[in-house]
Design an enzyme around this catalytic site. Structure first.
Site, mmCIF file in Angstrom:
data_model
loop_
_atom_site.group_PDB
_atom_site.id
_atom_site.type_symbol
_atom_site.label_atom_id
_atom_site.label_comp_id
_atom_site.label_asym_id
_atom_site.label_seq_id
_atom_site.Cartn_x
_atom_site.Cartn_y
_atom_site.Cartn_z
ATOM 1 C CE LYS A 1 43.216 35.271 39.980
ATOM 2 N NZ LYS A 1 42.891 34.172 40.460
ATOM 3 N NE ARG B 1 28.813 15.058 42.940
ATOM 4 C CZ ARG B 1 28.566 13.662 42.868
ATOM 5 N NH1 ARG B 1 28.973 13.351 41.554
ATOM 6 N NH2 ARG B 1 27.865 12.980 43.601
ATOM 7 C CE1 TYR C 1 48.412 32.243 43.232
ATOM 8 C CE2 TYR C 1 47.369 30.089 42.924
ATOM 9 C CZ TYR C 1 47.457 31.292 43.607
ATOM 10 O OH TYR C 1 46.799 31.376 44.787
ATOM 11 C CG ASP D 1 47.292 29.060 34.079
ATOM 12 O OD1 ASP D 1 46.734 29.815 33.701
ATOM 13 O OD2 ASP D 1 47.311 28.630 35.384
HETATM 14 O O1 P1T Z 1 42.406 31.183 42.684
HETATM 15 P P1 P1T Z 1 42.092 30.152 41.504
HETATM 16 O O2 P1T Z 1 40.871 30.319 40.814
HETATM 17 O O3 P1T Z 1 41.796 28.493 42.079
HETATM 18 O O4 P1T Z 1 43.172 30.227 40.511
HETATM 19 C C1 P1T Z 1 44.372 29.642 40.719
HETATM 20 C C2 P1T Z 1 45.388 30.256 39.589
HETATM 21 C C3 P1T Z 1 45.673 29.675 38.521
HETATM 22 N N1 P1T Z 1 46.552 30.144 37.628
HETATM 23 C C4 P1T Z 1 47.142 31.274 37.594
HETATM 24 C C5 P1T Z 1 48.001 31.858 36.323
HETATM 25 C C6 P1T Z 1 46.849 32.211 38.670
HETATM 26 O O5 P1T Z 1 47.286 33.393 38.661
HETATM 27 C C7 P1T Z 1 45.778 31.521 39.730
HETATM 28 C C8 P1T Z 1 45.193 32.523 40.733
HETATM 29 N N2 P1T Z 1 46.171 33.445 41.004
HETATM 30 C C9 P1T Z 1 46.086 34.467 42.197
HETATM 31 C C10 P1T Z 1 45.210 34.479 43.040
HETATM 32 C C11 P1T Z 1 47.118 35.829 42.003
HETATM 33 O O6 P1T Z 1 46.842 36.769 42.752
HETATM 34 O O7 P1T Z 1 48.150 35.332 41.387
#
Ligand code: P1T
Length: 389
Positions: free
Chosen positions: A205, A56, A108, A180
């Site tokens: 992403k 960890r 998001y 972000d």
């Molecule tokens: O899903 P995760 O890896 O926890 O990410 C969250 C997140 C944070 N910031 C942005 C701009 C995001 O688009 C996302 C996750 N978004 C999607 C799953 C979506 O389809 O928009």
């Protein structure tokens, strides 16, 4: 982890080399997957591998990924997490009960849900603003504001915030700025260079780019801030597994090549949709018709593969998204393959309907994550559904 050694190299070279060293035992050119939870200590408190004492706390595969992302984001350090939300949570968890956060309202949906349903219960207060207007951020600042959180371009409305102007406002008010950067990717936009204190990603992403990992990563340019975040991650535990770090690091090696194609295909799809009579509005910062095209052109070098359109009703949105063949109906974005979704019912379903409507997230809004397939096939897929062609 940091990697200052590659600073003089250009972006594409750093995607491949930053943070990556031949493995010392065998010379393996690829960073191994150190799939281990712990490390041997020949004497009490004296691990064989120096600072490697428990998975960890420290893992070499993770450290290579972090050093790479730190370099791409022009930071000194990056810290990887089990998901994008865990990375954003860590930034807010630096704060204490009684502290205040000013956040862009169109983040998001899961980010807003975490702020409203989880972190606000711990006594942290949130005010939501339309950060396209820096004055709105300034007006929301309070003596106890310790963080301004932006998402630019926003998910899914593609709003653009002026990072440099808002960094000044945040700092003048004694707060830090987090951005972000998921939608842009560091290829197109580097918030730390514009004054932000944190840049954060859902590495699920564009960073990983192959839709096979859930992950998060943030980068900073202040080693003390990095220490705070390492401490928080070690103490709260949202670490990514070594295999996921390996896959993400492998994905990053083509980030610059993928992003060039995402940018090109994104612009082509946005232009096609803008000219199509079945589409009421297109939201894409690369179009001259986008109200913040000039700002986007100043702070981004490309406009990504994310395009949102309003087709007028849920019935039309369903008819569109349920019949494309190459664009697959699914949540998420930023992978090599094209996806399509209806944010009001999918990614932003947890945002109250009146808030969604106020931001333009109508039931007829369709979001496209344009992949890197051949442009002509993508346009034909859209044409077949929209024009019955
Ligand atoms: O899903 P995760 O890896 O926890 O990410 C969250 C997140 C944070 N910031 C942005 C701009 C995001 O688009 C996302 C996750 N978004 C999607 C799953 C979506 O389809 O928009």
């Amino acid at each position: 982890m940091s990697d200052q050694g590659s600073r003089h190299l250009r972006f594409g070279t750093r995607t491949i080399h930053a943070g990556v060293k031949p493995e010392p035992v065998t010379g393996a050119i690829m960073t191994p997957i150190f799939q281990t939870s712990t490390y041997v200590q020949p004497a009490v408190g004296e691990p064989l591998g120096g600072s490697y004492d428990y998975g960890r706390t420290a893992n070499p595969t993770r450290e290579a990924l972090e050093a790479n992302v730190a370099s791409l984001e022009s930071g000194t350090h990056a810290v990887a997490f089990a998901s994008g939300l865990a990375a954003i949570e860590a930034i807010v968890k630096r704060l204490s009960a009684g502290d205040h956060v000013v956040s862009e309202e169109n983040t998001y949906g899961g980010t807003t849900r975490m702020f409203n349903k989880v972190l606000s219960r711990l006594g942290i207060e949130f005010t939501y603003v339309d950060s396209r207007e820096p004055g709105a951020v300034e007006a929301a600042m309070r003596p106890n504001t310790r963080l301004v959180h932006l998402e630019t371009p926003t998910n899914p409305m593609m709003r653009v915030a002026d990072i440099a102007a808002i960094a000044e406002i945040a700092h003048a008010g004694g707060a830090l700025l987090s951005v972000d950067n998921t939608f842009a990717s560091p290829y197109n936009q580097r918030p730390l260079e514009m004054g932000a204190d944190f840049t954060v990603h859902s590495s699920t992403k564009y960073i990983n780019g192959h839709s096979d990992v859930i992950g998060g990563v943030l980068a900073v340019k202040d080693p003390e801030l990095a220490e705070e975040i390492y401490f928080l991650r070690k103490s709260t535990g949202a670490v990514p597994g070594p295999m996921d770090c390996f896959l993400t690091l492998r994905g990053i090696k083509t980030l610059h090549v993928r992003m060039r194609q995402h940018n090109e295909n994104g612009l082509a799809v946005a232009r096609y949709l803008e000219a199509h009579p079945a589409v009421d509005r297109v939201f894409y910062p690369g179009l001259e018709s986008h109200p913040q095209h000039e700002l986007a052109s100043r702070q981004m070098t490309g406009y990504t593969g994310m395009v949102s359109v309003d087709v007028g009703s849920l019935a039309r949105a369903k008819a569109f998204t349920e019949h494309t063949r190459i664009f697959k109906l699914a949540e998420s974005l930023g992978g090599v393959e094209s996806l399509i979704s209806v944010p009001a019912l999918m990614t932003h379903g947890s945002v109250p309907a009146d808030r969604r409507a106020a931001m333009g997230i109508t039931d007829g809004l369709v979001r496209l994550s344009v992949g890197i397939e051949d442009e002509a096939d993508l346009l034909e897929d859209l044409e077949r559904v929209l024009s019955g062609g």
